[in-house]
Design a protein around this motif. Structure first.
Motif, PDB file in Angstrom:
ATOM      1  N   PHE A   1     -17.655   4.428  -2.824  1.00 13.91           N
ATOM      2  CA  PHE A   1     -16.409   4.434  -2.240  1.00 13.91           C
ATOM      3  C   PHE A   1     -15.927   3.086  -2.497  1.00 13.91           C
ATOM      4  O   PHE A   1     -16.586   2.079  -2.653  1.00 13.91           O
ATOM      5  N   ASP A   2     -14.591   2.863  -2.727  1.00 19.20           N
ATOM      6  CA  ASP A   2     -13.936   1.906  -2.988  1.00 19.20           C
ATOM      7  C   ASP A   2     -13.423   0.907  -1.683  1.00 19.20           C
ATOM      8  O   ASP A   2     -13.268  -0.144  -1.715  1.00 19.20           O
ATOM      9  N   SER A   3     -13.166   1.887  -0.810  1.00 20.31           N
ATOM     10  CA  SER A   3     -12.782   1.263   0.573  1.00 20.31           C
ATOM     11  C   SER A   3     -13.217   2.515   1.703  1.00 20.31           C
ATOM     12  O   SER A   3     -13.195   3.447   1.386  1.00 20.31           O
ATOM     13  N   ILE A   4     -13.159   1.664   2.819  1.00 22.29           N
ATOM     14  CA  ILE A   4     -13.524   2.399   4.125  1.00 22.29           C
ATOM     15  C   ILE A   4     -12.586   2.144   5.104  1.00 22.29           C
ATOM     16  O   ILE A   4     -12.653   1.093   5.339  1.00 22.29           O
TER      17      ILE A   4
ATOM     18  N   THR B   1      -5.924  -1.511  -3.681  1.00 22.40           N
ATOM     19  CA  THR B   1      -5.242  -0.561  -4.508  1.00 22.40           C
ATOM     20  C   THR B   1      -5.253   1.057  -4.211  1.00 22.40           C
ATOM     21  O   THR B   1      -6.517   1.318  -3.790  1.00 22.40           O
ATOM     22  N   PRO B   2      -4.249   1.738  -3.852  1.00 17.42           N
ATOM     23  CA  PRO B   2      -4.393   2.806  -3.245  1.00 17.42           C
ATOM     24  C   PRO B   2      -5.286   3.897  -4.018  1.00 17.42           C
ATOM     25  O   PRO B   2      -5.489   3.938  -5.242  1.00 17.42           O
ATOM     26  N   ALA B   3      -6.060   4.553  -3.383  1.00 19.94           N
ATOM     27  CA  ALA B   3      -7.027   5.554  -3.773  1.00 19.94           C
ATOM     28  C   ALA B   3      -6.504   6.693  -4.491  1.00 19.94           C
ATOM     29  O   ALA B   3      -5.294   7.154  -4.037  1.00 19.94           O
TER      30      ALA B   3
ATOM     31  N   ASP C   1     -10.455   5.402  -8.209  1.00 22.45           N
ATOM     32  CA  ASP C   1     -10.771   5.017  -6.794  1.00 22.45           C
ATOM     33  C   ASP C   1     -10.768   6.024  -5.759  1.00 22.45           C
ATOM     34  O   ASP C   1     -10.096   7.190  -5.553  1.00 22.45           O
ATOM     35  N   ALA C   2     -11.947   5.799  -4.926  1.00 23.33           N
ATOM     36  CA  ALA C   2     -12.187   6.626  -3.589  1.00 23.33           C
ATOM     37  C   ALA C   2     -12.224   6.224  -2.318  1.00 23.33           C
ATOM     38  O   ALA C   2     -12.886   4.960  -2.200  1.00 23.33           O
ATOM     39  N   ALA C   3     -11.609   6.749  -1.338  1.00 21.29           N
ATOM     40  CA  ALA C   3     -11.620   6.265   0.043  1.00 21.29           C
ATOM     41  C   ALA C   3     -12.277   6.919   0.960  1.00 21.29           C
ATOM     42  O   ALA C   3     -12.454   8.195   0.768  1.00 21.29           O
TER      43      ALA C   3
END
Length: 295
Positions: free
Chosen positions: A35-38, A187-189, A5-7
């Protein structure tokens, strides 16, 4: 290509957010998504919207087109509406008509977006999921409502103001670092790209927060005033830890190359355009690293 995962984490800063707009435009022009989250704070949350809806140039256009419109950000707006940023103009007229968000694209994009706001009752950060537009635009407004010059924004029974007071650069929660809050469904990146709106050598003082405290507007909200009083110390420590993580290779930091001349509410067109171009240049110079940090 990297795995895991990348944020993507975006600092706020009012008009200084146009630096981040330049970074994000270059990333989109080169197809750097994945990216998985922003995570966006204040102006960072506003920029995150156009990234999630994949509208290249939109954030920059809005700032430059409406920078001198008294309905956008002005003392006139503050006197008339209680908000230095005109909420109806910014989050309804601009958002829906003048330079509308592509809500369909926003809602179809699986990228998880969080707007960071500060709960004025508890003085803590809230990481508000922005899942559906236009319904969740109120969460972006909460994140970007500056203390003293904005009315508090109610979301799900809580009253919020600008997220920078509690968590200006939310990489710790995005990465799930020890001591950071856990966000339901996240889920933590493994790693993060972090876009700052202050130069690397910047050290924050508490002058602005002391002005808020002297206004006595938040007397009776002890946890919130404590958060205001300790913001500068926490912000500087957050940056120190961030640069340590950069040395470890866990985060990639992009920041203005020199002291920023644009203030939170500064609307000088030439300075804004210069800062936007600096953001574009910073991203262009790190295209290879950005490619490696995405999923």
């Amino acid at each position: 290509m990297a795995t895991g995962d990348a944020a993507l984490v975006l600092e706020g800063g009012g008009f200084r957010g146009i630096f981040s707009a330049g970074v994000l435009d270059v990333m989109q022009e080169h197809g750097i998504y994945g990216f998985d989250s922003i995570w966006g704070v204040s102006a960072g949350a506003i920029n995150a919207v156009s990234f999630k809806s994949r509208q290249i140039g939109r954030s920059m256009r809005i700032v430059l087109a409406f920078r001198d419109d008294k309905r956008f950000m002005s003392l006139w707006s503050w006197a008339k509406t209680g908000n230095i940023t005109g909420a109806e103009f910014m989050y309804e007229e601009v958002q829906e008509q003048l330079d509308p968000c592509d809500n369909e694209a926003f809602n179809a994009n699986p990228l998880r977006m969080y707007a960071v706001a500060t709960d004025t009752m508890f003085g803590t950060a809230a990481y508000l999921p922005c899942e559906s537009f236009p319904r969740d635009v109120v969460k972006v407004r909460a994140s970007a409502s500056l203390p003293m010059v904005s009315n508090r924004v109610k979301v799900d029974g809580h009253l919020y103001l600008d997220g920078g007071t509690a968590d200006s650069i939310p990489y710790a929660v995005a990465l799930g670092l020890d001591g950071a809050p856990r966000v339901a469904g996240h889920t933590p990146a493994d790693r993060a790209v972090v876009v700052l709106t202050r130069e690397r050598g910047y050290v924050k003082t508490n002058a602005t927060e002391q002005m808020y405290l002297r206004s006595h507007r938040y007397d009776g909200y002890d946890y919130y005033t404590d958060a205001l009083a300790s913001r500068a110390e926490r912000y500087n420590e957050s940056r120190r830890q961030l640069f340590e993580l950069e040395e470890q290779g866990r985060v990639l930091v992009l920041e203005p190359p020199r002291p920023v001349e644009v203030a939170n509410t500064g609307s000088d067109g030439e300075k804004l355009l210069t800062l936007y171009l600096q953001g574009r240049r910073a991203a262009t110079e790190k295209l290879g690293e950005l490619e490696a940090f995405r999923r």
